[in-house]
Design an enzyme around this catalytic site. Structure first.
Site, short mmCIF file in Angstrom:
data_model
loop_
_atom_site.label_atom_id
_atom_site.label_comp_id
_atom_site.label_asym_id
_atom_site.label_seq_id
_atom_site.Cartn_x
_atom_site.Cartn_y
_atom_site.Cartn_z
N LYS A 20 0.84 -1.19 0.00
CA LYS A 20 0.00 0.00 0.00
C LYS A 20 0.88 1.25 0.00
O LYS A 20 1.45 1.62 1.02
CB LYS A 20 -0.94 0.05 1.21
CG LYS A 20 -2.04 1.10 0.98
CD LYS A 20 -2.62 1.68 2.23
CE LYS A 20 -1.78 2.75 2.85
NZ LYS A 20 -1.60 3.99 2.04
N GLY A 80 7.25 5.43 8.04
CA GLY A 80 6.39 6.60 8.15
C GLY A 80 6.62 7.30 9.47
O GLY A 80 7.70 7.22 10.06
N SER A 81 5.58 7.95 9.96
CA SER A 81 5.72 8.76 11.17
C SER A 81 5.82 7.87 12.41
O SER A 81 5.29 6.76 12.45
CB SER A 81 4.53 9.70 11.30
OG SER A 81 3.34 8.96 11.43
N THR A 82 6.47 8.40 13.43
CA THR A 82 6.58 7.67 14.70
C THR A 82 5.19 7.46 15.30
O THR A 82 4.90 6.39 15.85
CB THR A 82 7.50 8.45 15.66
OG1 THR A 82 8.84 8.34 15.16
CG2 THR A 82 7.46 7.89 17.07
N GLU A 83 4.34 8.46 15.15
CA GLU A 83 2.98 8.35 15.70
C GLU A 83 2.23 7.15 15.11
O GLU A 83 1.67 6.33 15.84
CB GLU A 83 2.24 9.66 15.36
CG GLU A 83 0.82 9.72 15.86
CD GLU A 83 0.04 10.85 15.17
OE1 GLU A 83 0.64 11.64 14.42
OE2 GLU A 83 -1.18 10.90 15.40
N ILE A 84 2.26 7.02 13.78
CA ILE A 84 1.54 5.90 13.15
C ILE A 84 2.30 4.60 13.40
O ILE A 84 1.69 3.53 13.55
CB ILE A 84 1.34 6.17 11.64
CG1 ILE A 84 0.46 7.43 11.44
CG2 ILE A 84 0.71 4.97 10.95
CD1 ILE A 84 -0.95 7.36 12.02
N GLY A 85 3.61 4.65 13.49
CA GLY A 85 4.38 3.45 13.79
C GLY A 85 3.97 2.85 15.13
O GLY A 85 3.81 1.63 15.27
N GLU A 110 10.30 1.66 10.43
CA GLU A 110 11.29 2.71 10.14
C GLU A 110 10.59 4.03 10.35
O GLU A 110 9.72 4.40 9.56
CB GLU A 110 11.77 2.62 8.69
CG GLU A 110 12.50 1.37 8.33
CD GLU A 110 13.78 1.21 9.08
OE1 GLU A 110 14.28 2.20 9.66
OE2 GLU A 110 14.30 0.09 9.12
N CYS A 128 13.83 10.88 6.30
CA CYS A 128 13.82 10.50 7.71
C CYS A 128 15.15 10.82 8.39
O CYS A 128 15.18 11.10 9.58
CB CYS A 128 13.47 9.03 7.85
SG CYS A 128 14.46 7.96 6.82
N GLU A 138 10.20 16.36 14.75
CA GLU A 138 10.54 16.19 13.34
C GLU A 138 9.70 17.16 12.52
O GLU A 138 8.47 17.11 12.55
CB GLU A 138 10.25 14.75 12.90
CG GLU A 138 10.55 14.51 11.44
CD GLU A 138 10.41 13.04 11.04
OE1 GLU A 138 9.32 12.48 11.21
OE2 GLU A 138 11.40 12.46 10.55
#
Ligand code: NAI
Ligand code: MG
Length: 502
Positions: free
Chosen positions: A200, A253-258, A275, A309, A406
């Site tokens: 995706k 992607g973002s740390t939040e979504i990770g 990552e 990143c 970030e």
């Protein structure tokens, strides 16, 4: 009406690109283009003009289920893992050759979809994706287990060995900053390890992933090995993360979504590689040749408009050279000035979306409000595209959001330091730990700092070199696991101990 200067007007697209944009929105399942079972689509925007240029499918749960079922069947019936490893290796090489043969087309799509300069997409993005496939292809024939004797049984009573098997069906969720490179970083190791997959791409930049799907079919992969769905993360992405038939999630992607993905993958206990974000320090020691190093420090943060990143977004220059380093960076302002992506002379493009544009400008404003001063840039040209000028902030304090968070834009915060221990502490004063660079001729200082800095990659006298052969990933909240090299391929495998009584 504001008159927009000609230099900020996007150039016309080629006929090849226009043909791609005229395609019906579809998803790629079992090597075929398929309609969504629903009618929802998402706009694709050219960030250089702010205009909608086509639409893509917003995949629904039925679409995701069909794609996962295709990958599941293709994995379970052995049409991929049952091939000789050399055949899998050759097919991955064929795919690399096809990507390379379509470099110009893919580079243009990347430029109009992401906003990055076409010259950069041609010179960096597409060749890096090709390299990733070529390097990783060879692992298909080199993955191996080992023979280990039990320690608790009489010698020779048992025969035991460890098999390294593919993890199964991989769900690969990638971001928009290097769309095709991210596809390659995830798809290549998954395929080499023997996984099948559902990819995706980011909702902002799906075009090269869709064109890539054509090349997968052309390369002769068995149907269902590679499936591509488009759509929003919180819908299609989330369904992949929670799907019981998906065994492994690879995410950038973002740390939040990770963090959210890690939680959401818990109920089905998937293997997860993450990552995530960074706030990577660039440390310049007093002995350097400032005129050589300053352009490097500028490139560390302004390359890809800082949407990388490992962006070197915290600059620490020794007090004795600080002013000269800033002067050297200011001299690069014209070089990194943003231009529409199809301008062949551009070195920096537009930010990927209105959302990112507002986010980056919001950080600059927040920095100013908190007392930071602008040493360079800080503004945005008057244009339809999402352009932000390269920016240096000074007089910053460790607690400011511009220092801690970030930004993911062409913005660097510059600080002075006096000694190595102090700068190592400052560098590590972050929730992130993705990259760092140290600039010096003093090898002892270089190695000492390399050991002290908590980051997945430390560069010396350079920044941002990400190589397919070397493990890449983050300390702390920059991620879990490593991609690339042997480690990246092994992250798409699992181990099985076989213990036989003789
Ligand atoms: P994001 O992390 O939301 O998106 C990355 C990918 O994750 C996209 O494919 C998206 O569709 C998917 N996704 C989003 N929500 C999901 C969910 N709940 N479940 C599964 N998949 C999901 O990043 P976004 O919103 O585009 O950018 C926000 C910030 O994230 C940026 O400003 C930047 O700071 C950071 N970022 C970092 C990247 C990196 O390489 N470390 C890449 C992209 C963004
Ligand atoms: Mg998001």
């Amino acid at each position: 009406m504001n008159k927009i200067a000609d230099i900020y007007q996007q150039k016309p697209y080629s006929d090849t690109a226009q043909r791609m944009l005229l395609r019906k929105p579809q998803i790629f399942i079992n090597n075929e283009w398929a309609d969504s079972t629903g009618d929802d689509t998402l706009a694709v925007i050219d960030p250089s003009s702010g205009r909608e240029i086509t639409r893509i499918v917003e995949a629904n749960s039925e679409d995701v289920n069909r794609a996962v079922a295709a990958a599941r069947t293709a994995f379970d019936d052995g049409r991929w893992t049952g091939l000789p490893a050399i055949a899998r290796e050759q097919m991955i090489h064929k795919l690399a050759d096809l990507i390379e043969a379509h470099t110009d087309e893919l580079a243009e799509l990347e430029a109009i979809d992401n906003g990055k300069p076409i010259g950069m997409a041609r010179a960096v993005d597409i060749p890096a994706a090709v390299n990733m496939f070529r390097y990783t292809a060879g692992w298909a024939t080199k993955i191996s287990g080992e023979t280990i004797e039990p320690m608790s049984t009489p010698g020779g009573a048992f025969h035991s060995y460890v098999r390294r098997e593919p993890a199964g069906v991989a769900g690969l969720i990638v971001p928009w900053n290097f769309p095709l490179i991210m596809v390659a970083n995830k798809v290549a190791p998954a395929l080499a390890a023997g996984c099948t997959l559902v990819l995706k791409p980011a909702e902002q930049t799906s075009l090269t992933a869709l064109r890539f799907a054509d090349l997968v079919a052309e390369a002769g992969f068995p149907p269902g090995v590679v499936n591509v769905i488009t759509g929003n993360g919180h819908l299609a992405g989330d369904l992949l993360v929670k799907h019981p038939d998906v065994d492994k999630i690879g995410f950038t992607g973002s740390t939040e979504i990770g963090k959210l993905i890690n939680r959401n993958a818990t109920d089905t206990l998937k293997y997860v590689t993450l990552e995530l974000g960074g706030k990577s320090p660039v440390i310049i020691l007093p002995d350097v040749d400032v005129s050589e190093v300053s352009p490097g420090a500028a490139q560390a943060v302004f390359f890809n408009s800082g949407q990388i990143c490992v962006a070197g977004s915290r600059l620490y220059a020794h007090r004795s050279i600080f002013d000269r380093v800033l002067e050297g960076i200011a001299e690069t302002a014209d070089f990194w000035a943003p231009r529409p992506s199809l301008d062949p002379e551009g070195h920096a493009g537009a930010l990927v979306s209105k959302e990112q544009y507002e986010r980056v400008r919001g950080y600059i404003e927040a920095g100013k409000k908190a007392g930071a001063a602008i040493a360079m840039g800080g503004d945005a040209p008057s244009a339809d595209g999402y352009f932000v000028n390269p920016t240096v902030l000074v007089d910053v304090k460790p607690e400011m959001s511009v220092v801690r968070e970030e930004i993911f834009g062409p913005v660097v915060v510059a600080q002075r330091f006096d000694d190595l221990d102090e700068v190592a502490k400052q560098a590590n004063n972050s929730v992130y730990g993705l990259g760092a660079s140290v600039w010096t001729k003093d090898l002892t200082a270089m190695h000492k700092l390399a050991a002290k800095i908590k980051a997945g990659t430390v560069w010396g006298n350079s920044h941002s070199l990400i190589d397919p052969a070397l493990p890449f990933g983050g300390y702390k909240e920059s991620g879990i696991g490593r991609e690339q090299g042997r480690y990246g391929v092994e992250s798409f495998t699992q181990l099985k101990s076989v213990i036989i009584k003789l």
